[in-house]
Scaffold this active site. Sequence first.
Site, PDB file in Angstrom:
ATOM      1  CD  GLU A 248      -2.860  -1.258   0.384  1.00  0.00           C
ATOM      2  OE1 GLU A 248      -3.221  -0.205  -0.165  1.00  0.00           O
ATOM      3  OE2 GLU A 248      -3.343  -2.355   0.104  1.00  0.00           O
TER       4      GLU A 248
ATOM      5  CB  CYS B 114      -1.826   7.013   1.477  1.00  0.00           C
ATOM      6  SG  CYS B 114      -3.140   6.191   2.373  1.00  0.00           S
TER       7      CYS B 114
HETATM    8  P1  NAP Z   1       8.614   4.278   4.292  1.00  0.00           P
HETATM    9  O1  NAP Z   1       9.771   5.142   4.597  1.00  0.00           O
HETATM   10  O2  NAP Z   1       8.563   3.618   2.980  1.00  0.00           O
HETATM   11  O3  NAP Z   1       8.548   3.206   5.489  1.00  0.00           O
HETATM   12  C1  NAP Z   1       7.511   2.261   5.615  1.00  0.00           C
HETATM   13  C2  NAP Z   1       8.001   1.087   6.445  1.00  0.00           C
HETATM   14  O4  NAP Z   1       8.959   0.356   5.679  1.00  0.00           O
HETATM   15  C3  NAP Z   1       8.716   1.502   7.729  1.00  0.00           C
HETATM   16  O5  NAP Z   1       8.458   0.553   8.729  1.00  0.00           O
HETATM   17  C4  NAP Z   1      10.180   1.467   7.309  1.00  0.00           C
HETATM   18  O6  NAP Z   1      11.075   1.318   8.399  1.00  0.00           O
HETATM   19  C5  NAP Z   1      10.165   0.242   6.430  1.00  0.00           C
HETATM   20  N1  NAP Z   1      11.313   0.172   5.514  1.00  0.00           N
HETATM   21  C6  NAP Z   1      12.149   1.152   5.113  1.00  0.00           C
HETATM   22  N2  NAP Z   1      13.099   0.669   4.263  1.00  0.00           N
HETATM   23  C7  NAP Z   1      12.844  -0.658   4.142  1.00  0.00           C
HETATM   24  C8  NAP Z   1      13.454  -1.713   3.414  1.00  0.00           C
HETATM   25  N3  NAP Z   1      14.515  -1.527   2.634  1.00  0.00           N
HETATM   26  N4  NAP Z   1      12.928  -2.941   3.507  1.00  0.00           N
HETATM   27  C9  NAP Z   1      11.857  -3.183   4.276  1.00  0.00           C
HETATM   28  N5  NAP Z   1      11.234  -2.214   5.001  1.00  0.00           N
HETATM   29  C10 NAP Z   1      11.714  -0.972   4.932  1.00  0.00           C
HETATM   30  O7  NAP Z   1       7.230   5.055   4.421  1.00  0.00           O
HETATM   31  P2  NAP Z   1       6.792   6.112   5.517  1.00  0.00           P
HETATM   32  O8  NAP Z   1       7.566   7.356   5.293  1.00  0.00           O
HETATM   33  O9  NAP Z   1       6.838   5.471   6.869  1.00  0.00           O
HETATM   34  O10 NAP Z   1       5.256   6.345   5.148  1.00  0.00           O
HETATM   35  C11 NAP Z   1       4.826   7.332   4.270  1.00  0.00           C
HETATM   36  C12 NAP Z   1       4.418   6.728   2.952  1.00  0.00           C
HETATM   37  O11 NAP Z   1       3.416   5.741   3.190  1.00  0.00           O
HETATM   38  C13 NAP Z   1       3.801   7.706   1.988  1.00  0.00           C
HETATM   39  O12 NAP Z   1       4.328   7.529   0.710  1.00  0.00           O
HETATM   40  C14 NAP Z   1       2.318   7.329   2.004  1.00  0.00           C
HETATM   41  O13 NAP Z   1       1.632   7.655   0.824  1.00  0.00           O
HETATM   42  C15 NAP Z   1       2.390   5.875   2.230  1.00  0.00           C
HETATM   43  N6  NAP Z   1       1.142   5.368   2.797  1.00  0.00           N
HETATM   44  C16 NAP Z   1       0.334   4.610   1.996  1.00  0.00           C
HETATM   45  C17 NAP Z   1      -0.868   4.136   2.470  1.00  0.00           C
HETATM   46  C18 NAP Z   1      -1.758   3.291   1.605  1.00  0.00           C
HETATM   47  O14 NAP Z   1      -2.679   2.673   2.148  1.00  0.00           O
HETATM   48  N7  NAP Z   1      -1.546   3.233   0.306  1.00  0.00           N
HETATM   49  C19 NAP Z   1      -1.258   4.424   3.785  1.00  0.00           C
HETATM   50  C20 NAP Z   1      -0.413   5.196   4.568  1.00  0.00           C
HETATM   51  C21 NAP Z   1       0.791   5.654   4.060  1.00  0.00           C
HETATM   52  P3  NAP Z   1      11.968   2.560   8.908  1.00  0.00           P
HETATM   53  O15 NAP Z   1      11.007   3.550   9.466  1.00  0.00           O
HETATM   54  O16 NAP Z   1      12.841   1.956   9.934  1.00  0.00           O
HETATM   55  O17 NAP Z   1      12.733   3.095   7.733  1.00  0.00           O
END
Ligand code: NAP
Length: 495
Positions: free
Chosen positions: A245, A279
């Site tokens: 997502e 999002c």
């Molecule tokens: P993110 O930086 O991509 O992180 C998401 C999760 O993935 C965190 O737990 C992060 O851990 C982990 N992660 C980071 N690098 C990774 C890797 N190489 N392998 C596996 N896991 C890894 O996203 P965010 O900044 O937390 O969230 C914001 C984003 O989420 C926005 O783009 C938003 O649009 C999206 N979002 C989408 C939805 C939907 O339903 N489509 C809902 C909510 C949010 P760390 O924090 O330790 O890096």
Amino acid sequence: MKLLIDGEWVDSSSGRTAPDISPSTGNNIATFALANREDVESAIDSAEDAFNGWYALGSKNRSKIIVRAAEIIQNRRSELEDILITENGKVIMEARQEVDGVIDQLLYYAGFERKLPGDVLEGPDIQQRLFLHRVPFGVVVALTPWNFPAGMVARKLAPALLTGNTVVLKPSSDTPMAAEWIVKRFIEAGIPKGVLNFITGKGSEIGDLLVSHRKISLVTMTGSTDTGQRIMRKASENMAKLILELGGKAPFIVWRDANLTTALKTLLWAKFWNSGQSCIAAERLYIHEEVYDKFLEMLKKAVSRIKVGDPREADMGPLINRNSLNTMHDFVRDAITRGRRIISGGKVPSLKHELRNGFYFEPTVIEENDQGSPLFQEEIFGPIIGAMKVSDREDVFLKANDSKYGLASYLFTEDNEFIMEAFDRIRFGELYVNMPGPEASNGYHTGFRMTGQAGEGSVYGISEYLKVKNIYLNYGRDVSVPTVRESLISDDLHP
Ligand code: NAP
């Protein structure tokens, strides 16, 4: 904060920790363990060992544990609301709404007990049957973002556990405390040891190992598209199923016949809820030329009344971290360089002394006429929106669809024909017509293009956590095998 591995709270094997920073003040409010390879291996082994027992409990018993966790959360909900305010910077109403969502998700998915679908079909012979039975994948890795640090945990744990999977949960490093609090409630609810493991640590350090591990069968992740792509690449090593997502860039269309008050009220929510860090946030405003000036004037006045500051007092709180704040400055700087008019906001608000190190930004509206600009192409994920004048239906469909993301979209019009045409033409997972979100538990939250794969919510969402297993059963006395000559198995074979 410690790690939960095989039912025990332990420090990371390396002893390393990292700070948990409050975005409201910039202060360190806790430290959390930085898991390493050894910890990840132990957590996955523990989930694998617990799988058979958890599956054997049956969905009725698994559901009871989830319902109990929901009841405990309901009874102690003010603690979780406090964490969301402090750790994430949510304003009070938003923290309450998120906790409502957590309870709703848990109870909604728990309600699927004994309702997981299956089929029994005739085989080629009438004394043969084919059972298509839904079974859990095994060990699920759940990776959650910081923007709904409790809601996203519930949305992943409830379907994964109800269906009989065991879980290794890794929350965002910006908001581990909210996830830890929920995990503790599951323990109080009696979840058996090893079924739910909790790992904190940097995604950049342990993410690759988690998602490519050979004992993992499913990765469910909510986060950015960049991270989702990396996970896809790494998960090609173990062929894990992916529920991703990812990002959004919702168009918000206000047509000439729209009820402008409804549109404005919805936009204030769709853009400034969670400080724009959602999002499904409205990210691109398309206003019909006949109501453009009027609607922008209404928006400008309303936005100027939004109180930004301490989340316990304000309408809108801070952004999650300094990087996000810097990104807002970049968008505004770029717009100014290109000669765009800042209608409202555009800078850090004046704040009381204690909040000076927090990550606050004013609600901002910018006029834009370039569909190719960063404002209209990149995910902003903050309290800024670009407004563009439009006049033609065909043009607005083209512009709305002109995004690499395809999650939510919004349309405000009284014209039923336009609504149904938009339903056919707008290629987004969700179209909200004359109403706000967020997505419901019984809706299927999913997106087109770079927003990801699969989805969450509804019967479709729970099915993502199940594999279809086939059992071919012959209960007749004999079996016909046409390609095997009967004389090969004549009676004299029997000793
Ligand atoms: P993110 O930086 O991509 O992180 C998401 C999760 O993935 C965190 O737990 C992060 O851990 C982990 N992660 C980071 N690098 C990774 C890797 N190489 N392998 C596996 N896991 C890894 O996203 P965010 O900044 O937390 O969230 C914001 C984003 O989420 C926005 O783009 C938003 O649009 C999206 N979002 C989408 C939805 C939907 O339903 N489509 C809902 C909510 C949010 P760390 O924090 O330790 O890096």
